[in-house]
Design an enzyme around this catalytic site. Sequence first.
Site, PDB file in Angstrom:
ATOM      1  N   HIS A  52     -21.100  -6.657 -13.391  1.00 43.87           N
ATOM      2  CA  HIS A  52     -20.355  -5.880 -12.593  1.00 43.87           C
ATOM      3  C   HIS A  52     -18.876  -6.885 -12.900  1.00 43.87           C
ATOM      4  O   HIS A  52     -18.846  -7.909 -13.760  1.00 43.87           O
ATOM      5  CB  HIS A  52     -20.959  -6.826 -11.086  1.00 43.87           C
ATOM      6  CG  HIS A  52     -22.490  -5.795 -10.990  1.00 43.87           C
ATOM      7  ND1 HIS A  52     -22.240  -6.450  -8.813  1.00 43.87           N
ATOM      8  CD2 HIS A  52     -22.957  -4.848 -11.156  1.00 43.87           C
ATOM      9  CE1 HIS A  52     -22.807  -5.373  -8.893  1.00 43.87           C
ATOM     10  NE2 HIS A  52     -23.516  -4.654  -9.829  1.00 43.87           N
ATOM     11  N   GLU A  54     -16.947  -9.369 -11.581  1.00 41.69           N
ATOM     12  CA  GLU A  54     -16.691 -10.595 -11.327  1.00 41.69           C
ATOM     13  C   GLU A  54     -17.332 -11.141 -12.320  1.00 41.69           C
ATOM     14  O   GLU A  54     -17.023 -12.511 -13.392  1.00 41.69           O
ATOM     15  CB  GLU A  54     -17.198 -11.283 -10.177  1.00 41.69           C
ATOM     16  CG  GLU A  54     -16.268  -9.915  -9.467  1.00 41.69           C
ATOM     17  CD  GLU A  54     -17.357  -9.075  -8.429  1.00 41.69           C
ATOM     18  OE1 GLU A  54     -17.740  -8.376  -8.782  1.00 41.69           O
ATOM     19  OE2 GLU A  54     -17.521  -8.792  -7.052  1.00 41.69           O
ATOM     20  N   CYS A  82     -21.084  -9.134  -4.356  1.00 43.25           N
ATOM     21  CA  CYS A  82     -22.634  -9.305  -4.282  1.00 43.25           C
ATOM     22  C   CYS A  82     -22.809 -10.332  -4.844  1.00 43.25           C
ATOM     23  O   CYS A  82     -22.734 -10.978  -4.591  1.00 43.25           O
ATOM     24  CB  CYS A  82     -23.393  -7.594  -4.991  1.00 43.25           C
ATOM     25  SG  CYS A  82     -23.441  -8.319  -6.249  1.00 43.25           S
ATOM     26  N   CYS A  85     -23.266 -11.697  -8.533  1.00 38.05           N
ATOM     27  CA  CYS A  85     -22.033 -11.872  -7.835  1.00 38.05           C
ATOM     28  C   CYS A  85     -21.414 -13.388  -6.945  1.00 38.05           C
ATOM     29  O   CYS A  85     -20.819 -14.172  -7.782  1.00 38.05           O
ATOM     30  CB  CYS A  85     -20.700 -11.355  -8.446  1.00 38.05           C
ATOM     31  SG  CYS A  85     -21.266  -9.480  -9.515  1.00 38.05           S
TER      32      CYS A  85
END
Lengths: 155, 155
Positions: A52, A54, A82, A85
């Site tokens: 992801h 991040e 999410c 993260c």
Amino acid sequence: MNQVWMQEALQMAVENIRSGQGGPFAALVVRDGVVLGRGVNRVTTAHDPTAHAEIVAIRAACLLLGDFQLTGCDLYTTCEPCPMCMGAIYWARPARVFYAATRQAAAQAGFDDAHIYHELTLPLAERRIPMLPLLPEAGGIPFEAWATAQQRVPY
Amino acid sequence: MNQVWMQEALQMAVENIRSGQGGPFAALVVRDGVVLGRGVNRVTTAHDPTAHAEIVAIRAACLLLGDFQLTGCDLYTTCEPCPMCMGAIYWARPARVFYAATRQAAAQAGFDDAHIYHELTLPLAERRIPMLPLLPEAGGIPFEAWATAQQRVPY
């Protein structure tokens, strides 16, 4: 806080779609006006479910700093993180997190992590992915070794 | 389910302390009796706050499989996963997760992620790490680009 960084992240997210690299997400780690790490979503092309934006940006910034902490840094992310993260953020400990889209907007776009947020509130035995104890009597062995280790770095 | 895999993970965790590589945690991804990925905690030595054993093992297995999903795989981890790793598990979607130590045992050993579990239940405005909206009116731009993209792989 600087809107320029968020604008750059939003551009990166759009470019990430155009180039076919992954989902519509991007993130920047910034400290004292300098970008220390950049990340775009590369889950499908990197074959990495943890890629992801991040996570990628946090890893890049930590690699650059030679540290596992983002003390004094700000994270700019195009979307509310999410749970994965969010967990990474708490371990990396940046000063602040700025986000543009909400998780509700992400869900409307087909990226629904609400079920993960919900799962984390359930007892382990009630999770959709079965979480099962195994050799619980031996689970303390690594912790005992850690307690008496000569060299150890807390984190 | 096979106790042998958990025993191997526990040995890896102890060896990880002895070699000074990181914290007392290890994980294996196994499918059809074959280990597809291994991970030990390398947060402090890799300068990577996301290098928890489960994340490392999931990334390794996905790289080997050339896939971002762990369909049909089991994850063996020496300790109940933290929120970050739990999130990664839900994104990777293994069949089952086996763990030895509980998060309470980890907390007693000094690895307390209870505060992260708690933080995730709070409204964003009440988190210890400030989570602040920025350019919310532009947050939907990447999602709009995604909706009309020619090439996109759902995940």
